[in-house]
Design an enzyme around this catalytic site. Structure first.
Site, PDB file in Angstrom:
ATOM      1  N   ASP A  48       0.847  -1.190   0.000  1.00  0.00           N
ATOM      2  CA  ASP A  48       0.000   0.000   0.000  1.00  0.00           C
ATOM      3  C   ASP A  48       0.882   1.239   0.000  1.00  0.00           C
ATOM      4  OD1 ASP A  48      -2.298   1.480  -0.020  1.00  0.00           O
ATOM      5  OD2 ASP A  48      -2.614   1.404   2.138  1.00  0.00           O
ATOM      6  N   HIS A  69       2.747  10.284   4.903  1.00  0.00           N
ATOM      7  CA  HIS A  69       2.940  10.483   6.332  1.00  0.00           C
ATOM      8  C   HIS A  69       3.880  11.657   6.586  1.00  0.00           C
ATOM      9  CE1 HIS A  69       0.892   6.820   7.733  1.00  0.00           C
ATOM     10  NE2 HIS A  69       1.390   6.241   6.666  1.00  0.00           N
ATOM     11  N   GLU A  98      -0.205  22.025  10.478  1.00  0.00           N
ATOM     12  CA  GLU A  98      -1.092  20.953  10.038  1.00  0.00           C
ATOM     13  C   GLU A  98      -2.354  21.531   9.405  1.00  0.00           C
ATOM     14  OE1 GLU A  98      -0.710  17.839   9.796  1.00  0.00           O
ATOM     15  OE2 GLU A  98       0.777  17.122  11.235  1.00  0.00           O
TER      16      GLU A  98
END
Length: 492
Positions: free
Chosen positions: A164, A168, A288
């Site tokens: 997969d 990240h 983020e």
């Protein structure tokens, strides 16, 4: 596709031929905070602190400390650009991805030498240093260190050998060390690393940087749409109309994306945890998607790097965490997941889905729903519940009728102001697991929240009751082609 997009370079070539979609600069830029600082004003958008805006992608041709390297940023920081790169219309992106999940085209091994291995640097070579080989930016002065934000992490399960790809948070920690942050329970490679640790094994991993945009978009699907064992590179294959080509890594037993600009090879080390800001001691990680600089984790896994390979004159690709680029990568697969689940449950009722910039592509969705009969009343709320189950990180859902443009937040708020009453059209679902990066999802914010990452999920039903639809007909205008008078296309 209108033009054959096979890698980052062909994508940049296409954008360069689109007016106003790409800027190149020869002015030297410092990758430490300055590069992202520039792009904040040019085209970051998303939840980045204002002033910012949606604008063109950029290529920096001279990066301080990295002679011969270039950095591209913002390639996907516009829904219009993503649609052009995937040869569709902006409002059709979610549906296109949904179809691609159901018609996967698995990756294949490339024939002949891989472009990503034109130049090879081994960790055992004298002077090997990740920070010098890879021009990874530090997004803000508070960052833990240089971050690889668009690394396609590829690994295989120790038991099943199923592979997969996911993205990240990766921070350079030393000459041959990277930290990798796994959101608990969220991504497949995290589960692979956990199983390898149980077995006392290292997990081979490749990190491909600078790839075909279809790969970057397709890699952002999550369960239940793509369960464990589903290789998201097969979504990219469906999007691009041919298989993604892989190549064997040079130093580890894994594969990498053959046409990537850079590949970092290494192994996730079992039973080792590192503090993300061990070099900077700022207490922060990086900005983020919610718009805040996230706290540094003390539980990052360690990747021991064994090699860096790259193309000749490589192009580093990066993004700003809270930017419109994150909205594209996270939001469009989420739209596809929601649309697919609701379409299977009640075909034809959900007209479209938009995961908004204000929610970073994760927290908020607008569902455009058509009530065709009296028996459809209430189904719009069922659709919202299905959306929450399809994507656990969703926090707020707005429901609108088919005459409201779900991609235009002014139109959505118009519906809220004229088709919504707070005492009857708000549905709250407290105590549901959501996302830990939302600072309001914390027991310190509300006593009703039992643990970090739990939220009160909320539905804002801005649809007209079916029995009253005749009272809410919008002003009717003559449908004409304005191009006859203006010479411009206002409908694209």
């Amino acid at each position: 596709m209108a033009e054959k997009i096979k890698d980052l370079r062909s994508a940049l070539d296409m954008l360069g031929n689109m007016p106003g979609q790409l800027i190149e600069t020869d002015v030297e830029v410092d990758p430490r905070a300055e590069l992202s600082g520039v792009y904040r004003y040019v085209g970051a958008g998303g939840t980045v602190m204002r002033p910012t805006k949606e604008g063109p992608a950029m290529i920096f041709n001279h990066v301080k400390g990295h002679p011969g390297a270039r950095v591209a940023i913002g390639v996907l920081a516009s829904r219009k650009r993503v649609a052009a790169l995937l040869d569709t219309k902006p409002q059709e992106l979610g549906k296109l991805l949904w179809k691609s999940v159901d018609h996967p085209v698995p990756p294949v091994l490339a024939e002949g030498p891989a472009l990503c291995q034109e130049v090879v640097h081994l960790a055992e070579d004298p002077g090997f240093d990740l920070a010098e080989l890879v021009p990874a930016p530090t997004n803000t002065p508070d960052d833990a260190g240089p971050y690889i934000t668009l690394g396609m992490c590829y690994a295989s399960h120790p038991d099943t050998k199923e592979s997969d790809v996911t993205i990240h948070r990766l921070c350079i920690q030393g000459k041959d060390e990277l930290s990798i942050f796994f959101t608990p329970g969220a991504r497949h490679i995290g589960a692979m690393a956990e199983r390898a640790e149980e077995l006392g094994q290292r997990l081979p991993i490749s990190i491909s940087i600078g790839v075909d945009p279809a790969i970057e978009i397709g890699s952002c699907f999550e369960p239940p749409t793509t369960p464990m064992g589903y290789d998201e590179l097969a979504v990219a294959g469906a999007l691009r109309g041919e298989s993604v080509e892989l190549c064997p890594c040079v130093t580890v037993d894994e594969k990498a994306i053959a046409n990537a600009e850079y590949v970092i090879e290494g192994e996730v080390v079992p039973n080792v945890r590192v503090r993300e800001d061990q070099n900077s001691n700022t207490g922060y990680a990086m900005p983020e998607f919610p718009g805040y600089t996230g706290p540094a984790s003390r539980e990052c896994r360690l990747i021991k790097v064994t090699a860096v390979t790259h193309r000749i004159h490589p192009i580093m690709q990066t993004c700003i965490g809270p930017s419109e680029e994150h909205v594209s990568m996270a939001g469009i697969p989420t739209e596809a997941s929601i649309y697919g689940m609701v379409e299977k449950a009640m075909p034809g009722r959900l007209k479209n889905v938009y995961c908004t910039s204000a929610g970073g592509g994760k927290y908020m969705a607008v569902l455009q729903f058509e009530k065709r009969a009296a028996s459809d009343e209430g189904r719009q709320r069922q659709a919202a519940l299905l959306a929450f189950s399809a994507f656990s990180e969703l926090k707020h859902i707005f429901l609108v009728d088919e005459d409201v443009d779900c991609f235009d937040m002014n139109d959505v708020l118009w519906a809220m102001n004229t088709r919504f009453q707070g005492d009857r059209d708000i549905i709250t679902i407290p105590g549901v697991r959501c996302h830990p990066l939302d600072p309001s999802n914390s027991p310190s914010y509300s006593s009703s929240i039992l643990d970090q990452g739990i939220a009160c999920k909320t539905i804002f039903d801005c649809t007209v009751p079916f029995s009253q639809k005749e009272r809410f007909v919008r002003a009717r205008f003559l449908d004409v082609d304005a191009q006859k008078w203006t010479g411009a296309d206002f409908y694209g």
